[in-house]
Design a protein around this motif. Structure first.
Motif, short mmCIF file in Angstrom:
data_model
loop_
_atom_site.label_atom_id
_atom_site.label_comp_id
_atom_site.label_asym_id
_atom_site.label_seq_id
_atom_site.Cartn_x
_atom_site.Cartn_y
_atom_site.Cartn_z
N GLY A 108 0.81 -1.21 0.00
CA GLY A 108 0.00 0.00 0.00
C GLY A 108 0.84 1.26 0.00
N THR A 109 2.13 1.13 0.15
CA THR A 109 3.04 2.27 0.16
C THR A 109 3.15 2.87 -1.23
OG1 THR A 109 4.32 1.16 1.89
CG2 THR A 109 5.38 3.00 0.77
N GLU A 110 3.15 4.20 -1.30
CA GLU A 110 3.38 4.88 -2.57
C GLU A 110 4.79 5.47 -2.55
OE1 GLU A 110 0.22 7.70 -3.09
OE2 GLU A 110 -1.12 6.14 -3.87
N ILE A 111 5.54 5.18 -3.59
CA ILE A 111 6.92 5.64 -3.71
C ILE A 111 7.01 6.60 -4.88
CG2 ILE A 111 9.32 4.95 -4.13
CD1 ILE A 111 8.20 3.84 -1.52
N ILE A 112 7.49 7.81 -4.63
CA ILE A 112 7.68 8.79 -5.68
C ILE A 112 8.91 8.43 -6.49
CG2 ILE A 112 8.19 11.21 -6.17
CD1 ILE A 112 6.51 11.91 -3.70
N ILE A 113 8.78 8.50 -7.79
CA ILE A 113 9.88 8.21 -8.70
C ILE A 113 10.48 9.54 -9.15
CG2 ILE A 113 10.54 7.13 -10.88
CD1 ILE A 113 7.92 5.49 -10.62
N SER A 114 11.78 9.64 -9.17
CA SER A 114 12.39 10.90 -9.61
C SER A 114 12.10 11.13 -11.08
CB SER A 114 13.90 10.88 -9.36
OG SER A 114 14.54 10.01 -10.25
N ARG A 115 11.97 12.38 -11.47
CA ARG A 115 11.69 12.72 -12.87
C ARG A 115 12.78 12.18 -13.78
NH1 ARG A 115 10.85 17.83 -10.43
NH2 ARG A 115 12.84 18.43 -11.31
N ARG A 116 13.99 12.24 -13.31
CA ARG A 116 15.14 11.80 -14.10
C ARG A 116 15.09 10.30 -14.39
NH1 ARG A 116 19.78 11.43 -10.97
NH2 ARG A 116 20.83 9.80 -12.07
N ARG A 117 14.54 9.52 -13.48
CA ARG A 117 14.50 8.06 -13.64
C ARG A 117 13.17 7.54 -14.19
NH1 ARG A 117 18.89 5.80 -10.27
NH2 ARG A 117 19.73 7.52 -9.06
N TRP A 118 12.17 8.43 -14.37
CA TRP A 118 10.83 8.01 -14.76
C TRP A 118 10.81 7.25 -16.09
CZ3 TRP A 118 6.49 6.15 -13.81
CH2 TRP A 118 5.40 6.25 -14.67
N THR A 119 11.52 7.72 -17.10
CA THR A 119 11.52 7.05 -18.40
C THR A 119 12.04 5.63 -18.28
OG1 THR A 119 11.89 9.19 -19.45
CG2 THR A 119 12.32 7.24 -20.79
N MET A 120 13.13 5.45 -17.56
CA MET A 120 13.71 4.11 -17.37
C MET A 120 12.77 3.21 -16.56
SD MET A 120 15.48 2.18 -14.77
CE MET A 120 15.86 3.46 -13.63
N VAL A 121 12.17 3.74 -15.52
CA VAL A 121 11.27 2.95 -14.68
C VAL A 121 10.03 2.55 -15.48
CG1 VAL A 121 9.76 3.00 -12.64
CG2 VAL A 121 12.08 3.91 -12.50
N LYS A 122 9.48 3.49 -16.24
CA LYS A 122 8.29 3.20 -17.06
C LYS A 122 8.59 2.10 -18.07
CE LYS A 122 6.59 6.15 -20.19
NZ LYS A 122 5.89 7.29 -20.77
N LYS A 123 9.78 2.14 -18.66
CA LYS A 123 10.18 1.11 -19.62
C LYS A 123 10.35 -0.25 -18.93
CE LYS A 123 13.92 -0.03 -22.76
NZ LYS A 123 15.27 0.31 -23.20
N GLU A 124 10.99 -0.25 -17.77
CA GLU A 124 11.24 -1.50 -17.04
C GLU A 124 9.96 -2.12 -16.50
OE1 GLU A 124 14.23 -3.15 -16.24
OE2 GLU A 124 15.22 -1.84 -17.68
N LEU A 125 8.99 -1.29 -16.13
CA LEU A 125 7.75 -1.78 -15.53
C LEU A 125 6.55 -1.49 -16.42
CD1 LEU A 125 8.41 -0.56 -11.88
CD2 LEU A 125 8.74 -2.86 -12.79
N GLN A 126 6.74 -1.53 -17.74
CA GLN A 126 5.67 -1.15 -18.65
C GLN A 126 4.43 -2.02 -18.52
OE1 GLN A 126 7.41 -1.26 -22.50
NE2 GLN A 126 7.65 -3.46 -22.56
N HIS A 127 4.58 -3.26 -18.09
CA HIS A 127 3.43 -4.14 -17.89
C HIS A 127 2.56 -3.70 -16.72
CE1 HIS A 127 6.50 -5.70 -15.22
NE2 HIS A 127 5.56 -6.33 -14.55
N LEU A 128 3.09 -2.84 -15.85
CA LEU A 128 2.33 -2.33 -14.69
C LEU A 128 1.92 -0.88 -14.85
CD1 LEU A 128 4.61 -3.86 -11.93
CD2 LEU A 128 2.40 -4.71 -12.65
N TYR A 129 2.31 -0.26 -15.96
CA TYR A 129 2.06 1.17 -16.15
C TYR A 129 0.59 1.45 -16.43
CZ TYR A 129 2.28 5.88 -18.03
OH TYR A 129 2.07 7.20 -18.26
N VAL A 130 0.04 2.46 -15.73
CA VAL A 130 -1.34 2.87 -15.89
C VAL A 130 -1.37 4.35 -16.25
CG1 VAL A 130 -3.55 3.17 -14.73
CG2 VAL A 130 -2.11 1.20 -14.19
N GLY A 131 -2.01 4.72 -17.36
CA GLY A 131 -2.27 6.12 -17.68
C GLY A 131 -1.12 6.88 -18.29
N GLY A 132 -1.41 8.18 -18.58
CA GLY A 132 -0.52 9.20 -19.06
C GLY A 132 0.43 8.82 -20.08
#
Length: 132
Positions: A108-132
């Motif tokens: 249930g914890t929400e972790i903020i992702i840094s703007r600089r790492r967002w593109t890499m995280v979105k790519k790595e976790l694309q199967h879990l990505y929702v929206g935007g």
């Protein structure tokens, strides 16, 4: 919580130099070895690292987050912020919100992702990505 600071080095895989388990000290139980598969996340706090476990416990370790991030298997762990490394198996959702990019963990914890790492995280976790 009755845990103490740990100053001993983590156990390492002999050949690869990858952490397979970490020795932690609980004042009630004593020294124990916990597998990294039970590790939800590591948060860096002023030169120390706070390890959060799936059983709800946490330990402060006298090592920097970089010390662990360099040794954890990259296919299991992901550095999402300067002060946070997460275990991929505990991530439920990655999303872009009005507050910025964040991950929701199974706890249930929400972790903020840094703007600089967002593109890499979105790519790595694309199967879990929702929206935007």
């Amino acid at each position: 919580m009755n845990q103490s600071f740990i100053i001993s080095a983590p156990e390492k895989a002999s050949v690869l130099g990858i952490i397979l388990s970490v020795r932690v000290n609980d004042l009630k139980i004593g020294w124990q070895t916990k597998p990294i598969s039970d590790l939800i996340m590591i948060k860096g706090v002023r030169g120390y690292s706070c390890l959060y476990w799936s059983d709800g416990s946490k330990q402060m370790m006298a090592y920097t987050i970089k010390h662990y991030a360099d040794q954890l298997p990259t296919n299991d762990f992901l550095r999402v912020h300067q002060n946070c490394v997460i275990n991929r198996k505990f991530v439920q959702k990655a999303q872009l919100t009005h507050r910025g990019p964040l991950l929701r963990l199974a706890t249930g914890t929400e972790i903020i992702i840094s703007r600089r790492r967002w593109t890499m995280v979105k790519k790595e976790l694309q199967h879990l990505y929702v929206g935007g």
